[in-house]
Write an enzyme that holds these catalytic residues in place. Structure first.
Site, PDB file in Angstrom:
ATOM      1  N   ASP A 167       0.795  -1.222   0.000  1.00 30.17           N
ATOM      2  CA  ASP A 167       0.000   0.000   0.000  1.00 30.17           C
ATOM      3  C   ASP A 167       0.831   1.277   0.000  1.00 30.17           C
ATOM      4  O   ASP A 167       0.565   2.198  -0.770  1.00 30.17           O
ATOM      5  CB  ASP A 167      -0.937   0.002   1.220  1.00 30.17           C
ATOM      6  CG  ASP A 167      -1.747   1.272   1.318  1.00 30.17           C
ATOM      7  OD1 ASP A 167      -2.497   1.566   0.378  1.00 30.17           O
ATOM      8  OD2 ASP A 167      -1.624   1.979   2.339  1.00 30.17           O
ATOM      9  N   ASP A 170       4.466   0.892   4.178  1.00 29.72           N
ATOM     10  CA  ASP A 170       4.306  -0.375   4.898  1.00 29.72           C
ATOM     11  C   ASP A 170       4.145  -1.515   3.889  1.00 29.72           C
ATOM     12  O   ASP A 170       4.385  -1.345   2.698  1.00 29.72           O
ATOM     13  CB  ASP A 170       3.106  -0.288   5.850  1.00 29.72           C
ATOM     14  CG  ASP A 170       1.836   0.173   5.142  1.00 29.72           C
ATOM     15  OD1 ASP A 170       1.775   0.103   3.897  1.00 29.72           O
ATOM     16  OD2 ASP A 170       0.890   0.614   5.841  1.00 29.72           O
ATOM     17  N   TYR A 316      -8.499   2.946   6.369  1.00 28.47           N
ATOM     18  CA  TYR A 316      -9.272   3.137   5.140  1.00 28.47           C
ATOM     19  C   TYR A 316     -10.758   2.816   5.321  1.00 28.47           C
ATOM     20  O   TYR A 316     -11.329   2.012   4.582  1.00 28.47           O
ATOM     21  CB  TYR A 316      -8.688   2.294   4.007  1.00 28.47           C
ATOM     22  CG  TYR A 316      -7.301   2.731   3.569  1.00 28.47           C
ATOM     23  CD1 TYR A 316      -7.110   3.918   2.869  1.00 28.47           C
ATOM     24  CD2 TYR A 316      -6.179   1.965   3.872  1.00 28.47           C
ATOM     25  CE1 TYR A 316      -5.842   4.326   2.473  1.00 28.47           C
ATOM     26  CE2 TYR A 316      -4.902   2.370   3.473  1.00 28.47           C
ATOM     27  CZ  TYR A 316      -4.748   3.545   2.776  1.00 28.47           C
ATOM     28  OH  TYR A 316      -3.486   3.940   2.384  1.00 28.47           O
ATOM     29  N   GLU A 525       5.105  10.621   3.477  1.00 25.20           N
ATOM     30  CA  GLU A 525       4.634   9.277   3.137  1.00 25.20           C
ATOM     31  C   GLU A 525       4.535   9.161   1.614  1.00 25.20           C
ATOM     32  O   GLU A 525       4.453  10.162   0.893  1.00 25.20           O
ATOM     33  CB  GLU A 525       3.259   9.038   3.769  1.00 25.20           C
ATOM     34  CG  GLU A 525       2.621   7.687   3.448  1.00 25.20           C
ATOM     35  CD  GLU A 525       3.195   6.540   4.251  1.00 25.20           C
ATOM     36  OE1 GLU A 525       4.281   6.080   3.866  1.00 25.20           O
ATOM     37  OE2 GLU A 525       2.573   6.112   5.239  1.00 25.20           O
TER      38      GLU A 525
END
Length: 559
Positions: A167, A170, A316, A525
């Site tokens: 994703d 991670d 999510y 990120e």
């Protein structure tokens, strides 16, 4: 010194900033041998040389890359090899024709010297190539022999559904952002295939996307009416900082079924597969058929089992499933032409103005698809209402250097998605010049038209000379084995050992400030959904280059 070496030595002295022409070495009745050198002005991870002949040539043979005939006067040669600025790509080739003639060709490298804006020349094709490499770096499972990321290896091969993409920084696989990213990427391949081709990245894009489509086909079990929507335990995964190749923890799977609703993920995955069936129709009809049949059965399952998936909390969480159902219905309508899907979509659509386009909200995408299919004013007004909010004067904040800044957590992702949708809306005839100009200015900001670090800073890793070196990404932060990789690497000094080519980081704050810190997952990120609209927009811009429709731009902080 041989004749070819002498020729290349001569070419090194020629002023060839915009390319060069081929030079005949010898010719005969029915053919000729020629040589050329093309200058490299940007770092290239894969490249395409374009040859425009002044006379008809029946076919060309070359050994430096893959030859493709566009017409009797235009050929391309593509390679996945790396080249640095200042290099020359020198090669010989054979041409075959009728009669005894001496044709010459203008030689250029796609994506170089084709477009200028207020921010100077941007290598949009090169940026597109790097984004594809980011998705390759996110691969899970047993990697193929043509893996282009040397520091990645086989990982999580024992997953209940192997393959797919990790994703973010991670190593989890989440169905909602995965399907959302795949749908936008598939849309870009359907709409801007010529952009990928002009950038020399069409084969790489097909290769990249097949990885995720194969995963969807494995994740959906129509006979069992069960779809895998998550692989890995979010809490356990986030306690691990290391290489995905070194993971040995339990990776449980979560499913939606007749007893566990999840039409949000099922509808979104059906949309992704249906878009893929269109993208692959001419390349691999059998694979396209598999994707379409999977999309049909998965959509029918979702339609019969409405409701959002709640089993992935706190990761999510979805606000509803109507937007994904609408998107799934519209892509199936595009793939099949069946009116029943269009009727379904009209029932699912929400005509309100969306806050943004992202993994949880496909409202704008559905509105755009419906307008494209019907040309009805109600859908056009909805799309225009969205961009009225996003353009200057609306309710979206603008940074001093001109980035449309929606929120601090991954700001770039929402802007990139909006830029992609603006280019799509322009293709639908909605104020093309205005929408294209705005979209390009946002992409230009990402690629250097900003004031960070003295200016010319790219938020896409690997593009240009200044870019993030410490993304919040475990694998990139790990030194090569056998050196250990633990949570110490999250805050280790110095640059990450590996450059995560092509990744678009979360982005700056509303004052244009940005800190390249590995531990800052808000601004640094990277994720599947961050790059999807960005890559689509790049393909759209290269398409505009190819068809000669590049708008004039006016970035506030040009590089």
């Amino acid at each position: 010194m041989g004749i070819l070496a002498k020729l290349f030595s001569l070419l090194l002295l020629l002023p060839v900033a915009q390319g060069t022409t081929s030079h005949i070495i010898k010719y005969w009745y029915g053919g000729f041998k020629a040589a050329a050198c093309a200058p490299v002005t940007h770092e290239l991870n894969g490249w395409t040389i374009r040859m425009h002949f002044d006379k008809n040539v029946r076919y060309v043979e070359a050994w430096i890359g893959k030859v493709r005939k566009i017409s009797n006067r235009e050929y391309t040669i593509s390679s996945r090899s790396h080249r640095n600025p200042g290099d020359l790509i020198c090669f010989t080739f054979l041409g075959h024709n009728d009669g005894k003639i001496k044709p010459f060709a203008k030689i250029t490298i796609d994506g170089q010297g084709q477009s200028r804006s207020s921010g100077g020349q941007k290598n949009y094709g090169g940026a597109l190539a790097k984004s594809i490499l980011f998705y390759d770096a996110q691969r899970s499972g047993r990697l193929p022999s043509n893996n282009p990321i040397p520091w990645r290896g086989d990982s999580n091969v024992g997953d209940c559904v192997p393959g797919g993409w990790h994703d973010a920084g991670d190593h989890l696989k989440f169905g909602l952002p995965l399907s959302s990213a795949a749908t936008l990427l598939g849309w870009s391949l359907v709409q801007f295939k010529d952009g990928y081709e002009a950038a020399g990245q069409l084969d790489q894009m097909y290769d990249m996307m097949k990885w995720v489509y194969d995963y969807f086909l494995r994740a959906w079990k129509p006979g069992q009416q069960k779809l895998c929507v998550q692989v890995g335990d979010g809490n356990a995964d986030h306690m691990f900082w290391g290489r995905p190749e070194d993971m040995h923890m339990s990776r449980p799977c979560k499913f939606v079924s007749e007893y566990t609703p999840g039409a949000d993920i099922a509808g979104g995955t059906a949309a992704a597969m249906a878009a893929g069936s269109i993208a692959y129709r001419q390349k691999d009809a059998a694979f396209a058929d598999r994707l379409l049949e999977g999309a049909k059965s998965l959509y029918n399952f979702a339609k019969g089992h409405r409701g959002v998936f709640t089993g992935g909390a706190p990761f999510y969480g979805s606000s509803g499933d109507a937007d994904e159902m609408c998107e799934g219905a519209m892509w199936l309508y595009k793939a099949t032409g069946k009116q029943s899907y269009l009727i379904d979509a009209k029932g699912f659509v929400d005509l309100g103005v969306a806050w943004s386009l992202g993994w949880d909200d496909k409202k704008l995408a559905c509105q755009g698809l419906l307008y494209e299919a019907t040309e009805e004013d109600q859908y056009k007004r909805a799309v225009e209402g969205y961009f009225k909010n996003w353009f200057p004067g609306g309710d979206v904040t603008y940074t001093p250097c001109g980035l449309a800044w929606r929120t601090k957590w991954g700001a770039n992702r929402f802007t990139a998605n909006s830029a992609f949708m603006a280019l799509l809306a322009a293709e639908m005839g909605i104020e093309p010049t205005k929408y294209r100009k705005w979209a390009m200015e946002q992409i230009n900001y990402f690629l250097g038209d900003n004031n960070h670090d003295g200016g010319c800073f790219s938020f896409e890793i690997g593009y240009g000379s200044k870019f993030p070196r410490n993304p919040h990404h475990r694998a990139a932060s790990c030194p090569d084995p056998p050196a250990p990789c633990t949570y110490d690497q999250e805050k280790a000094p110095g640059f990450s050992p590996h450059i995560l080519q092509g990744a678009l980081v979360g982005g700056p704050d509303k004052d244009d400030s940005y800190t390249d810190e590995r531990s800052d997952y808000i601004h640094n990120e990277v994720a599947l959904d961050y790059n999807a609209g960005f890559q689509g927009a790049l393909a759209g811009i290269v398409h505009l280059q190819a068809v000669g429709k590049m708008p004039a731009t006016n970035n506030k902080c040009p590089c």
